[in-house]
Design a protein around this motif. Structure first.
Motif, short mmCIF file in Angstrom:
data_model
loop_
_atom_site.label_atom_id
_atom_site.label_comp_id
_atom_site.label_asym_id
_atom_site.label_seq_id
_atom_site.Cartn_x
_atom_site.Cartn_y
_atom_site.Cartn_z
N ARG A 92 0.83 -1.02 0.18
CA ARG A 92 -0.06 -0.08 0.06
C ARG A 92 0.85 1.20 0.01
NH1 ARG A 92 -3.57 2.21 4.48
NH2 ARG A 92 -3.50 0.16 5.50
N GLU A 106 -3.34 -1.16 -8.32
CA GLU A 106 -4.41 -1.88 -7.33
C GLU A 106 -3.40 -2.74 -6.70
OE1 GLU A 106 -8.56 -1.54 -9.17
OE2 GLU A 106 -7.29 -2.51 -10.58
N ASP A 140 -10.11 4.88 -3.21
CA ASP A 140 -10.20 3.33 -3.61
C ASP A 140 -11.11 2.72 -2.66
OD1 ASP A 140 -8.08 3.27 -5.57
OD2 ASP A 140 -6.70 3.71 -3.81
N GLU A 194 -11.30 -0.52 -0.16
CA GLU A 194 -10.05 -1.13 0.47
C GLU A 194 -10.87 -1.88 1.56
OE1 GLU A 194 -5.62 0.01 2.12
OE2 GLU A 194 -7.30 1.41 2.76
N MET A 219 -7.10 -3.80 -2.43
CA MET A 219 -7.41 -2.36 -2.69
C MET A 219 -7.46 -2.25 -4.05
SD MET A 219 -5.37 1.26 -1.88
CE MET A 219 -3.69 0.96 -2.88
#
Length: 195
Positions: A19, A34, A78, A80, A87
């Protein structure tokens, strides 16, 4: 005495690392990042005119028929799911406006539907990866529009399988036929195709 992290701790650390990498790359490299169960997906091509025009037309058509408190959102943030380490960023998210009043990413379980327009450069991301990830994180309706073929599919009815949650029902359509997304039916005529 050595205390080794549990499998969940290792997976959580790997997700946090991915992330942070994705967030650091967002404005640096073109395309979209992603995080899936398999790792980072990078669609290197920025969305093209037909992709963006399809998203715009779907958004407008949905908002004409949905109640005012719902939106067909095409922006950030996004979607998540921290426990699953996923995500994603749907092209169009059908969501209640009230569920958008948060800081950070949207909870995928608040989405009524996720709509994806297949990328010319990475179609498996929509047809395979998201087909696996969206039921896993609880998105009840997943719709794919494919400008390569002028067709698509609506997936619903999440059920348990040995490989994890999957959609039980798939309804295929071709451009020009009406398509029902959750409770709302919209036309699919005049959607652009890739050339």
């Amino acid at each position: 005495m050595t205390i080794a992290p549990s499998g969940k701790d290792v997976a959580g650390h790997a997700y946090r690392t991915m992330r942070e990498f994705v967030r650091s790359m967002d404005d640096t490299l073109p395309g979209k990042f992603e995080i899936t169960k398999e790792g980072i997906v990078h669609d290197m091509m920025s969305p093209t005119g037909p992709h963006e025009l399809t998203a715009l037309r779907i958004r407008k058509r949905l908002e004409k028929v949905m109640p005012e408190e719902l939106v067909a959102h095409t922006g950030t943030p996004d979607v998540e799911d921290l426990p699953e380490g996923i995500m994603r960023h749907p092209d169009v998210m059908v969501i209640a406006e009230a569920d958008m009043e948060i800081q950070g990413a949207f909870d995928p379980r608040t989405l009524i539907a996720a709509v994806e327009i297949v990328s010319r450069s990475n179609p498996d991301n929509d047809w395979v990866g998201k087909m696996r990830d969206y039921p896993l994180v609880g998105v009840p309706v997943y719709v794919i529009f494919d400008p390569r073929t002028g067709s698509g599919a609506v997936m619903t009815d999440i059920h348990a399988t040995p490989q994890g949650p999957r959609y039980a029902t798939r309804k295929d359509f071709v451009y020009g036929e009406p398509v029902t997304i959750a409770e709302w039916t919209i036309p699919t005529d005049n959607l652009p195709r890739y050339t």
